[in-house]
Design a protein around this motif. Structure first.
Motif, PDB file in Angstrom:
ATOM      1  N   ALA A  80       0.828  -1.206   0.000  1.00 52.47           N
ATOM      2  CA  ALA A  80       0.000   0.000   0.000  1.00 52.47           C
ATOM      3  C   ALA A  80       0.860   1.252   0.000  1.00 52.47           C
ATOM      4  O   ALA A  80       1.991   1.253   0.502  1.00 52.47           O
ATOM      5  CB  ALA A  80      -0.922   0.009   1.215  1.00 52.47           C
ATOM      6  N   VAL A  81       0.321   2.327  -0.573  1.00 57.08           N
ATOM      7  CA  VAL A  81       0.976   3.634  -0.567  1.00 57.08           C
ATOM      8  C   VAL A  81      -0.039   4.674  -0.110  1.00 57.08           C
ATOM      9  O   VAL A  81      -1.254   4.430  -0.107  1.00 57.08           O
ATOM     10  CB  VAL A  81       1.519   4.009  -1.970  1.00 57.08           C
ATOM     11  N   LEU A  82       0.453   5.841   0.269  1.00 57.81           N
ATOM     12  CA  LEU A  82      -0.411   6.933   0.714  1.00 57.81           C
ATOM     13  C   LEU A  82      -0.845   7.759  -0.485  1.00 57.81           C
ATOM     14  O   LEU A  82      -0.010   8.287  -1.221  1.00 57.81           O
ATOM     15  CB  LEU A  82       0.347   7.808   1.717  1.00 57.81           C
ATOM     16  N   ARG A  83      -2.152   7.893  -0.679  1.00 60.04           N
ATOM     17  CA  ARG A  83      -2.696   8.701  -1.758  1.00 60.04           C
ATOM     18  C   ARG A  83      -3.984   9.376  -1.284  1.00 60.04           C
ATOM     19  O   ARG A  83      -4.904   8.710  -0.818  1.00 60.04           O
ATOM     20  CB  ARG A  83      -3.018   7.850  -3.000  1.00 60.04           C
ATOM     21  N   SER A  84      -4.038  10.693  -1.406  1.00 56.62           N
ATOM     22  CA  SER A  84      -5.267  11.456  -1.133  1.00 56.62           C
ATOM     23  C   SER A  84      -5.897  11.084   0.209  1.00 56.62           C
ATOM     24  O   SER A  84      -7.098  10.804   0.302  1.00 56.62           O
ATOM     25  CB  SER A  84      -6.279  11.259  -2.268  1.00 56.62           C
ATOM     26  N   ASN A  85      -5.078  11.058   1.237  1.00 55.84           N
ATOM     27  CA  ASN A  85      -5.542  10.817   2.611  1.00 55.84           C
ATOM     28  C   ASN A  85      -5.980   9.382   2.881  1.00 55.84           C
ATOM     29  O   ASN A  85      -6.610   9.109   3.905  1.00 55.84           O
ATOM     30  CB  ASN A  85      -6.688  11.755   2.993  1.00 55.84           C
ATOM     31  N   PHE A  86      -5.662   8.467   1.970  1.00 60.41           N
ATOM     32  CA  PHE A  86      -6.022   7.064   2.170  1.00 60.41           C
ATOM     33  C   PHE A  86      -4.821   6.173   1.902  1.00 60.41           C
ATOM     34  O   PHE A  86      -3.861   6.574   1.235  1.00 60.41           O
ATOM     35  CB  PHE A  86      -7.163   6.653   1.228  1.00 60.41           C
ATOM     36  N   ALA A  87      -4.893   4.946   2.407  1.00 63.15           N
ATOM     37  CA  ALA A  87      -3.928   3.913   2.042  1.00 63.15           C
ATOM     38  C   ALA A  87      -4.498   3.191   0.826  1.00 63.15           C
ATOM     39  O   ALA A  87      -5.603   2.645   0.889  1.00 63.15           O
ATOM     40  CB  ALA A  87      -3.713   2.937   3.192  1.00 63.15           C
ATOM     41  N   VAL A  88      -3.754   3.229  -0.275  1.00 69.04           N
ATOM     42  CA  VAL A  88      -4.213   2.597  -1.512  1.00 69.04           C
ATOM     43  C   VAL A  88      -3.387   1.345  -1.762  1.00 69.04           C
ATOM     44  O   VAL A  88      -2.155   1.406  -1.838  1.00 69.04           O
ATOM     45  CB  VAL A  88      -4.069   3.556  -2.713  1.00 69.04           C
ATOM     46  N   ASN A  89      -4.049   0.221  -1.873  1.00 69.73           N
ATOM     47  CA  ASN A  89      -3.356  -1.035  -2.149  1.00 69.73           C
ATOM     48  C   ASN A  89      -3.042  -1.129  -3.636  1.00 69.73           C
ATOM     49  O   ASN A  89      -3.944  -1.113  -4.475  1.00 69.73           O
ATOM     50  CB  ASN A  89      -4.218  -2.215  -1.709  1.00 69.73           C
ATOM     51  N   VAL A  90      -1.755  -1.207  -3.953  1.00 72.74           N
ATOM     52  CA  VAL A  90      -1.324  -1.186  -5.353  1.00 72.74           C
ATOM     53  C   VAL A  90      -0.903  -2.556  -5.871  1.00 72.74           C
ATOM     54  O   VAL A  90      -0.724  -2.730  -7.078  1.00 72.74           O
ATOM     55  CB  VAL A  90      -0.169  -0.174  -5.553  1.00 72.74           C
TER      56      VAL A  90
ATOM     57  N   ALA B  12      -4.574  -8.132  10.783  1.00 74.70           N
ATOM     58  CA  ALA B  12      -3.522  -7.764   9.834  1.00 74.70           C
ATOM     59  C   ALA B  12      -2.326  -7.170  10.565  1.00 74.70           C
ATOM     60  O   ALA B  12      -2.434  -6.691  11.699  1.00 74.70           O
ATOM     61  CB  ALA B  12      -4.054  -6.759   8.802  1.00 74.70           C
ATOM     62  N   ALA B  13      -1.194  -7.188   9.892  1.00 73.40           N
ATOM     63  CA  ALA B  13       0.023  -6.532  10.385  1.00 73.40           C
ATOM     64  C   ALA B  13       0.732  -5.926   9.188  1.00 73.40           C
ATOM     65  O   ALA B  13       0.622  -6.426   8.067  1.00 73.40           O
ATOM     66  CB  ALA B  13       0.931  -7.528  11.101  1.00 73.40           C
ATOM     67  N   ALA B  14       1.464  -4.834   9.416  1.00 75.66           N
ATOM     68  CA  ALA B  14       2.162  -4.158   8.322  1.00 75.66           C
ATOM     69  C   ALA B  14       3.492  -3.611   8.801  1.00 75.66           C
ATOM     70  O   ALA B  14       3.673  -3.307   9.990  1.00 75.66           O
ATOM     71  CB  ALA B  14       1.306  -3.025   7.751  1.00 75.66           C
TER      72      ALA B  14
ATOM     73  N   HIS C  19      -6.605   5.199   9.660  1.00 75.04           N
ATOM     74  CA  HIS C  19      -6.686   4.947  11.102  1.00 75.04           C
ATOM     75  C   HIS C  19      -7.189   3.556  11.448  1.00 75.04           C
ATOM     76  O   HIS C  19      -7.103   3.135  12.603  1.00 75.04           O
ATOM     77  CB  HIS C  19      -7.591   5.986  11.768  1.00 75.04           C
ATOM     78  N   ALA C  20      -7.695   2.810  10.437  1.00 71.19           N
ATOM     79  CA  ALA C  20      -8.321   1.524  10.734  1.00 71.19           C
ATOM     80  C   ALA C  20      -7.612   0.347  10.088  1.00 71.19           C
ATOM     81  O   ALA C  20      -8.108  -0.772  10.150  1.00 71.19           O
ATOM     82  CB  ALA C  20      -9.790   1.545  10.292  1.00 71.19           C
ATOM     83  N   THR C  21      -6.459   0.591   9.467  1.00 67.21           N
ATOM     84  CA  THR C  21      -5.722  -0.483   8.804  1.00 67.21           C
ATOM     85  C   THR C  21      -4.271  -0.499   9.283  1.00 67.21           C
ATOM     86  O   THR C  21      -3.728   0.538   9.667  1.00 67.21           O
ATOM     87  CB  THR C  21      -5.740  -0.312   7.276  1.00 67.21           C
ATOM     88  N   SER C  22      -3.648  -1.660   9.205  1.00 64.64           N
ATOM     89  CA  SER C  22      -2.254  -1.762   9.642  1.00 64.64           C
ATOM     90  C   SER C  22      -1.343  -0.966   8.709  1.00 64.64           C
ATOM     91  O   SER C  22      -0.442  -0.263   9.167  1.00 64.64           O
ATOM     92  CB  SER C  22      -1.815  -3.236   9.698  1.00 64.64           C
ATOM     93  N   SER C  23      -1.587  -1.046   7.409  1.00 68.05           N
ATOM     94  CA  SER C  23      -0.786  -0.266   6.462  1.00 68.05           C
ATOM     95  C   SER C  23      -0.985   1.228   6.701  1.00 68.05           C
ATOM     96  O   SER C  23      -0.024   2.006   6.679  1.00 68.05           O
ATOM     97  CB  SER C  23      -1.180  -0.603   5.019  1.00 68.05           C
TER      98      SER C  23
END
Length: 269
Positions: free
Chosen positions: A119-129, A216-218, A151-155
């Protein structure tokens, strides 16, 4: 004492002069020493490499001619030159995070038989690529392309933990901390305390926070500048997957993050 190999003549081997290859190896060793120590003198390098000072001087002179090293006029020691930066600056643009990470994602998924995401940071969200699926018939949802709350994901927590306080504050102010499940952290103070643990431990763990029954863990992924540019995560159903009790998983996850980082030019220490 200097090595006897110092005076070995060049020998043709398969069309390549052995002495020329040896010089390249020595020049690389000099650069490694300067990269490690910041600066060093001819005598220091010669002693470490067990070579004559005259040999080291010739190597440094050759490297200096290509701007690979430069001499500190005040102290007479050498340091890496701007030629190194010129070469290094062309590398990041040719590196693809997804491409470099893919083998590590697949390796983790195969070893632990669960779903692994990048995942990467895009537009205030974690985006899974990218995603590698474990062999289980009960694999989790295909998350590629999904915008998931930080705030709700490990990534997301890994990405949040590395931001400067003002940038993190801006994002959380804009997105809020909406509950996705009864286990989602909605207190800013509680989240900040957890992010301190993420920074200290080098990983984040979530349980039932984005979806009931999903753990999950990241761990972070760094670029050549030491900046976190992504997060590698592993997730699975809570009834069979607990990242903190699965032997070796967290260590393997952190190691995968570092190995991806190394491929992106991050200097491991």
């Amino acid at each position: 004492m200097p090595s006897n190999n110092d005076a070995e003549p060049a020998v043709e081997t398969g069309g390549v002069q052995q002495g020329g290859v040896q010089s390249v190896d020595r020049a690389l060793a000099v650069l490694e020493i300067l990269a490690r120590d910041g600066h060093a003198g001819v005598s220091e390098i010669a002693e470490e490499m067990n070579l004559h000072k005259s040999t080291i001087f010739r190597l440094l002179a050759s490297l200096a001619s290509g701007d690979m090293v430069q001499q500190n006029s005040g102290r007479g020691k050498y340091q890496l030159g701007f030629g190194i930066l010129r070469i290094a600056s062309t590398i990041p643009g040719r590196l693809s995070l997804v491409y470099e990470a893919r083998p590590l994602l697949e390796s983790l998924a195969e070893k632990y038989e669960e779903t692994v995401n990048l995942a990467v940071l895009r537009s205030n969200f974690a985006v899974n690529v990218d995603q590698a699926m474990g062999p289980s018939m009960l694999a989790t949802y295909d998350w590629v392309g999904s915008l998931t709350p930080l705030h709700a994901t490990s990534s997301g927590k890994v990405l949040l933990a590395t931001l400067k306080a003002d940038e993190r504050g801006r994002i959380l102010e804009e997105t809020g901390l909406p509950p996705r499940t009864p286990r989602t952290i909605t207190s800013r103070e509680e989240l900040e305390n957890q992010l301190l643990d993420v920074s200290r431990n080098g990983y984040a763990v979530t349980r039932d926070e984005i979806e009931i029954g999903l753990n999950a863990a990241a761990a972070p992924v760094y670029n050549h500048m030491g900046t976190v540019v992504g997060a590698v995560s592993i997730s699975g159903p809570a009834f069979r997957f607990d990242p903190e009790t699965t032997p070796g998983l967290l260590e393997a996850l952190r190691e995968a993050g570092l190995r991806i980082s190394a491929k992106m030019g991050y200097a491991l220490r």
